[in-house]
Structures are given as C-alpha cells and as structure tokens.
Design a protein around this motif. Structure first.
Motif, PDB file in Angstrom:
ATOM      1  N   LEU A   1      -9.110   3.827 108.746  1.00 51.88           N
ATOM      2  CA  LEU A   1      -7.660   4.016 108.676  1.00 51.88           C
ATOM      3  C   LEU A   1      -6.961   3.238 109.780  1.00 51.88           C
ATOM      4  O   LEU A   1      -5.922   2.628 109.572  1.00 51.88           O
ATOM      5  N   TYR A   2      -7.554   3.281 110.983  1.00 57.64           N
ATOM      6  CA  TYR A   2      -6.945   2.568 112.103  1.00 57.64           C
ATOM      7  C   TYR A   2      -7.060   1.061 111.899  1.00 57.64           C
ATOM      8  O   TYR A   2      -6.158   0.302 112.217  1.00 57.64           O
ATOM      9  N   GLU A   3      -8.233   0.651 111.349  1.00 55.98           N
ATOM     10  CA  GLU A   3      -8.426  -0.780 111.109  1.00 55.98           C
ATOM     11  C   GLU A   3      -7.396  -1.294 110.105  1.00 55.98           C
ATOM     12  O   GLU A   3      -6.796  -2.353 110.295  1.00 55.98           O
ATOM     13  N   ALA A   4      -7.189  -0.479 109.049  1.00 56.85           N
ATOM     14  CA  ALA A   4      -6.178  -0.863 108.055  1.00 56.85           C
ATOM     15  C   ALA A   4      -4.804  -0.957 108.710  1.00 56.85           C
ATOM     16  O   ALA A   4      -4.031  -1.880 108.458  1.00 56.85           O
ATOM     17  N   GLY A   5      -4.520   0.002 109.583  1.00 59.55           N
ATOM     18  CA  GLY A   5      -3.241   0.000 110.290  1.00 59.55           C
ATOM     19  C   GLY A   5      -3.083  -1.240 111.146  1.00 59.55           C
ATOM     20  O   GLY A   5      -2.010  -1.830 111.220  1.00 59.55           O
ATOM     21  N   GLU A   6      -4.188  -1.630 111.784  1.00 57.73           N
ATOM     22  CA  GLU A   6      -4.151  -2.799 112.657  1.00 57.73           C
ATOM     23  C   GLU A   6      -3.781  -4.058 111.871  1.00 57.73           C
ATOM     24  O   GLU A   6      -2.993  -4.873 112.330  1.00 57.73           O
ATOM     25  N   ILE A   7      -4.372  -4.169 110.673  1.00 62.17           N
ATOM     26  CA  ILE A   7      -4.082  -5.342 109.834  1.00 62.17           C
ATOM     27  C   ILE A   7      -2.590  -5.375 109.478  1.00 62.17           C
ATOM     28  O   ILE A   7      -1.950  -6.419 109.484  1.00 62.17           O
TER      29      ILE A   7
ATOM     30  N   GLY B   1      -0.327  -4.347 111.301  1.00 62.45           N
ATOM     31  CA  GLY B   1       0.447  -4.537 112.513  1.00 62.45           C
ATOM     32  C   GLY B   1       1.206  -3.309 112.998  1.00 62.45           C
ATOM     33  O   GLY B   1       2.321  -3.422 113.491  1.00 62.45           O
ATOM     34  N   THR B   2       0.605  -2.124 112.868  1.00 61.54           N
ATOM     35  CA  THR B   2       1.282  -0.914 113.329  1.00 61.54           C
ATOM     36  C   THR B   2       1.218  -0.808 114.844  1.00 61.54           C
ATOM     37  O   THR B   2       0.251  -1.260 115.473  1.00 61.54           O
TER      38      THR B   2
ATOM     39  N   LYS C   1       1.764   8.640 114.763  1.00 61.11           N
ATOM     40  CA  LYS C   1       2.655   9.414 113.900  1.00 61.11           C
ATOM     41  C   LYS C   1       2.148   9.493 112.460  1.00 61.11           C
ATOM     42  O   LYS C   1       2.244  10.538 111.818  1.00 61.11           O
ATOM     43  N   TYR C   2       1.609   8.387 111.950  1.00 57.99           N
ATOM     44  CA  TYR C   2       1.242   8.363 110.524  1.00 57.99           C
ATOM     45  C   TYR C   2      -0.242   8.587 110.252  1.00 57.99           C
ATOM     46  O   TYR C   2      -0.613   8.898 109.131  1.00 57.99           O
ATOM     47  N   ILE C   3      -1.095   8.376 111.246  1.00 63.02           N
ATOM     48  CA  ILE C   3      -2.529   8.580 111.000  1.00 63.02           C
ATOM     49  C   ILE C   3      -3.067   9.759 111.818  1.00 63.02           C
ATOM     50  O   ILE C   3      -3.516  10.769 111.276  1.00 63.02           O
ATOM     51  N   THR C   4      -2.999   9.628 113.156  1.00 62.38           N
ATOM     52  CA  THR C   4      -3.667  10.606 114.008  1.00 62.38           C
ATOM     53  C   THR C   4      -3.113  12.011 113.819  1.00 62.38           C
ATOM     54  O   THR C   4      -3.863  12.946 113.526  1.00 62.38           O
ATOM     55  N   PHE C   5      -1.801  12.155 113.993  1.00 65.50           N
ATOM     56  CA  PHE C   5      -1.249  13.513 113.986  1.00 65.50           C
ATOM     57  C   PHE C   5      -1.435  14.235 112.648  1.00 65.50           C
ATOM     58  O   PHE C   5      -1.923  15.365 112.639  1.00 65.50           O
TER      59      PHE C   5
END
Lengths: 306, 272
Positions: free
Chosen positions: A193-199, A201-202, A209-213
């Motif tokens: 999920l974080y890797e996708a977010g990185e791509i 550009g989050t 806010k959108y993944i961890t919490f």
C-alpha cells in the motif's frame, strides 16, 4: 463456534484435563462475580465469625444519600477525569510512539521499545515508589526543574496536583502495552500500500491519513477500550502514591478496596465493610458498562459519518 | 532522502524526550539509593558524591528481603506452572473442537471479563474455607487457565496438524502422555512467552499479598518493599535501595527475555 470433530482421545480424559481449570474458574471467578451483587445487600464484614444479615437497599441508600455529597461528587469526578485523562493521553502518545518506532528513518528501535515497556515488567509498586521519589516536592529534581520557571507544586502531596500525578504515573506504567499493540497493528499493514502510494507521489501526511490511520483504527479501537476498562478498574497506583485517605485522588475502584479491605485507610481490620464495598463494586460495574456503551455509540456515529 | 531530514530530527527529538522520561526516574532512584541520608537531605536532587552501600544493608534487613525472596520464588514457580498446565489442557480440546460443550466452556472463560469484580466474595470464600493467611489461600486466586494464555494457546494449537493426534492415538499413546511428550514440546515458543508473562504478574503481585497475608513468614518480596509505604516521611535512600534490590532481578531477566515478553503481549492484545 465450530463443529465437533471426532476426538482422537477418550472423552473422559479430555474432560479430566479441563476439570481443574473449569473448577477454579467457576469457584473463584464466576461465582464471586455473581456474589458481589448478592453481598451488596448485606452488612458482611471481612472478619470470620462476625454475624451478618441482609439489609436490603441500605448500602445503596448510604451510597447515594447518606454519605457526604461532596465526597461522592469528588469520587465520581475523579473517576471520570482519571479515565478520560489516562485513555486520551495514553492512546495519543502511544500512537506517536508506535509511528516513530515503526519509521524506517530510525535506528535502535528494539532498544527504545524495550525501555518504554520496562515499567510493565517492574510492576505497580516499584513504579509508584520510583515516581514518589522523582516527584519529591521538597527539592526533588522535577521540583527544581519547574522551579527554574518560577513554578512549584506539591505533586502527590497536594490536592490540586495529586490526581494529575496519578494519571501521569498510570500512563507511564501502562504505555508499554498500548505501544506494543499499536506496533503489531502497524506491522500488519501491507507494505504494498505504501509502495503504491509512493508511486502516486503521496506526502507523509497523506500516507498517514489515507493508509496508516484507517488501517490501524481497529487496533487503536481495541487499545482505547482496554484503556477505558483498565483505567476504571485500576486503583493500585493511586493507592501506593497518594493512599486511601486523600479524597483528591479517590476513584470508584479505589473506594472499593478502601471500604472492603482498609488498605492504607488507617483503621483496623474490624472496620472492613465488605458488604458496602460490594455495593461500590456494583456501582463501578454499572459505571464501566455505561462508559463503554457511550464510547461504542460515539465510535459508531463517527464511522457512519465517514 | 533529503526531504526526510527534518522529520528524522523531529522523531529523534521525540524519542530522546521519551528516553529521558523513562530512564531518568530509574537512574535517580539508583542515585538516591547510594547516598547517605545526610547527603540526600542536604540536596535531594544532587548527584551522589560517593558511593555508599549502607542503605542496601539496612534496607535488606528492614524489608526482610532474604526471607521473602524464597517465598516469591515458590509462589511464582507454583502458580505459573499450574496456570500454564491448566491453560494447555483447556485450550487443546477447545481448539481442536473435540468436545460438544467446548463453545460453552470458552464462553464461560471469556465472559468473566465483563462481569462485576469478584475480589470481595473471593476473599469471603477463602476466608470461610479457613484459607486466609495461608500459602494456598494466597496462591489459589492467582492460578487459573483463562486469560491471555488460553487465547494464545487456542490459536497456536490450530497451527499444529491434527495428524499428530490421530497417529498418537492409533499407536496407543494415551492422552496425557501425548500432551506431555508431544504437544507441550511442540508448543514451546508459545508456552515460554506465556509462562514469562504469567510469572511477572505473580512476582509483582502486591494487592493479594496485602489482602490475604498477615503472617510475615509468608510474605512475598513485594510485601517487603511495601513496609516503606507512607507519604514523604520515609527514608527515601533506604526505600530506593530496597526498590533497586526488588527491581534488579526483574530488569536483568527482562534484558534476556524481552523478546518473548513483548511477543506475548502482542498476541494477547490482538486477540483481546
């Protein structure tokens, strides 16, 4: 739950294995819990051989009408403040700690984690005495530190600060539990999920806010419930730091042991009013029930809004 | 990576503050314990000028620690062994689903968390059985098969193939022999973790020691530390020396076993 599987072993052996635990659970767990309700209608003492009888609602009448209203309100207020104070700050700080110790930017996480968990291992008595020593109002290190800013405090010894000190000590002691549970929750979030977010550009904040919490929320929820119930039932830190006589820190749970066992109360064993103590225990039980219901209701409403 | 630097500084600052809050009181307790009373009274927050162990000698006598440490070891060993065995023998049939009433029994253990506190009636029961102020009366309320160990073993046993059970029973291996020679060794990691957590809880018990024990010969070590109770009139240097002596074995044990301990809490917390 599940279907009964064909047992490889004789049933009598399986039951014989269960029996000791089952017996103890019923005799010293289940039955006492129910008996608390029954004893709350008696004037039983903590001494064997002293006659006792059922006195109807007299204990409840005493609780609501015959004790000093100021004391009763003080106890209820302390209980609420202690519960909210502990639950709020413990979970807020535990969330930050878990995020910090789960960060890839940090080295030495294992050591930091162990240090924060240490008070759980040391136990309530050692924790209480450690903070009594550190918060010595007579030129102790913290007294000196706040003195630099022109402040002073009696800490555990003063009515205005005692409860805050108890809340702080309780949090210091129990933080390890919340932290470890949060860390386990964080580690179960898939890194994809974080890797996708990185791509995409989050930013760090967006990731939180959108993944961890959202994914950590069930864990935080468990933590909050444990903290609400735990802080309402907890009286050990209060007992060992400020004692049973200081009304400034008395909570419902502290009053139960105060009346039932006279710990730190200064009066003799003969005064152990266990029937009246049971009444306080029942009121505490109802209090916990209401607190958890209010919390659940609030969570549900919040989740519906989102 | 450059944009991470401010965040990194922020996190390290936060951790540094936490480390101070968590380690300073321990350091200060040790510092207090090695000072003379006069030195401490003159300036409580100062550093020890020289190292003195007199407080330790005095506190060791006053708290009667030599007599109580044996009691604590005994209570911890007996209660932990009994509790873990009970939890294993309870969790196995429930986890396997070998008993029709399994669900009911599991429910019985889980529901106790939501019932009123039974401390007072439990005291009454043990009092009327003549178990007040006895080793058995003190220990029996701390023994049980429920709680975190039950939940952890319940899940852990599901990961052990049922084929073992069948193979054993076909070969004519009895239930108890099977549990002790096959199952319990297979459950070692879970048992180690739960045994340590249970043991810490029992070693640190103080409330039951106050409620149930009046005979000094039966006191656990925490009850020795409790003689220093009181607000601020106590001799802090001696109290801290006693505290260090009670806490040191726990800290040493913790250094070696912390992995098991923290894993156990995670297991308990997740399923709570």
């Amino acid at each position: 739950m599940q279907q009964t599987a064909k047992a490889s072993f004789p049933k009598w052996a399986l039951l014989a294995g269960i029996l000791p635990a089952l017996f103890l659970q019923v005799a010293l767990g289940l039955i006492p819990s129910v008996m608390t309700f029954i004893l709350s209608f008696t004037d039983i003492s903590g001494v064997k051989g002293v006659p006792w009888k059922f006195i109807g609602l007299a204990n409840y009448r005493e609780f609501f009408f015959q004790q000093s209203t100021r004391d009763l309100l003080a106890v209820l207020k302390n209980t609420v403040v202690f519960c909210i104070g502990v639950t709020f700050f413990q979970n807020l700080i535990a969330l930050f700690i878990a995020l910090a110790l789960n960060s890839k930017l940090i080295k030495g996480k294992g050591f930091f984690r162990s240090v924060i968990f240490l008070p759980v291992v040391l136990g309530v008595l050692v924790t209480s005495y450690i903070w009594m020593n550190t918060l010595n109002p007579m030129e102790g290190p913290i007294a000196k530190l706040i003195g630099l800013f022109g402040l002073q405090s009696g800490f555990f010894a003063s009515a205005s600060s005692a409860l805050a000190c108890c809340i702080f000590t309780q949090i210091w002691w129990a933080m390890g539990y919340s932290m470890v549970i949060n860390l386990a929750g964080l580690q179960s979030i898939p890194s994809e999920l974080y890797e996708a977010g990185e791509i995409d550009g989050t930013s760090s904040w967006q990731k939180f806010k959108y993944i961890t919490f959202p994914l950590l929320w069930p864990t935080i929820n468990v933590n909050i419930m444990l903290a609400i119930i735990g802080s309402l039932q907890s009286y050990q830190i209060i007992l060992f730091t400020t004692g049973g006589r200081n009304m400034a820190t008395q909570t419902l749970a502290a009053r139960v042991v105060f009346f039932a066992f006279n710990i730190n109360s200064g009066s003799g064993a003969g005064a152990m009013r266990q029937g009246y103590g049971a009444t306080w225990a029942m009121i505490l039980f109802v209090f916990i029930l209401i607190a958890t219901l209010i919390y659940q209701r609030a969570v549900k409403r919040r989740e519906e809004m989102l | 990576m450059k944009r991470h630097i401010p965040l990194k500084i922020l996190i390290y600052t936060f951790i540094a503050i936490l480390m101070i809050v968590y380690m300073f009181p321990l350091f200060y307790a040790f510092n207090t314990s090695i000072r003379t009373k006069l030195d401490y009274m003159a300036n409580p927050s100062g550093l020890a000028k020289s190292i003195h162990f007199e407080n330790y000698v005095e506190a060791f006598k006053k708290a009667n620690l030599s007599a109580y440490v044996g009691n604590s070891l005994f209570y911890t060993a007996v209660c932990t062994t009994a509790s873990i065995l009970m939890a294993v023998f309870l969790a196995f049939p429930l986890s396997r689903g070998y008993l029709k009433i399994g669900g009911l029994i599991m429910g019985l253990f889980l529901i106790s968390m939501f019932l009123p506190d039974g401390t007072i009636p439990q005291f009454q029961i043990l009092l009327h059985l003549g178990l007040y102020d006895t080793r058995l009366g003190y220990m029996i309320g701390m023994i049980g098969g429920g709680g975190t160990p039950l939940l952890m073993f319940y899940v852990y046993i599901k990961g052990i193939p049922r084929d073992f059970d069948e193979a054993a029973s076909i070969d004519g291996c009895g239930y108890f022999r099977y549990m002790f020679t096959i199952m319990i060794p297979l459950m070692k990691p879970a048992i180690a973790s739960m045994a340590i957590i249970t043991a810490i809880g029992i070693w640190n018990d103080i409330i039951r020691a106050i409620i149930y024990l009046s005979n000094k010969k039966l006191y656990p070590i925490t009850r020795g530390l409790y003689v220093f109770r009181g607000q601020y009139q106590v001799d802090m240097t001696q109290q801290m020396a006693a505290l260090i002596m009670v806490a040191a074995p726990l800290i040493i044990m913790y250094v070696f076993l912390q992995r098991y301990i923290i894993d156990g809490v995670v297991a308990g917390g997740i399923k709570a």
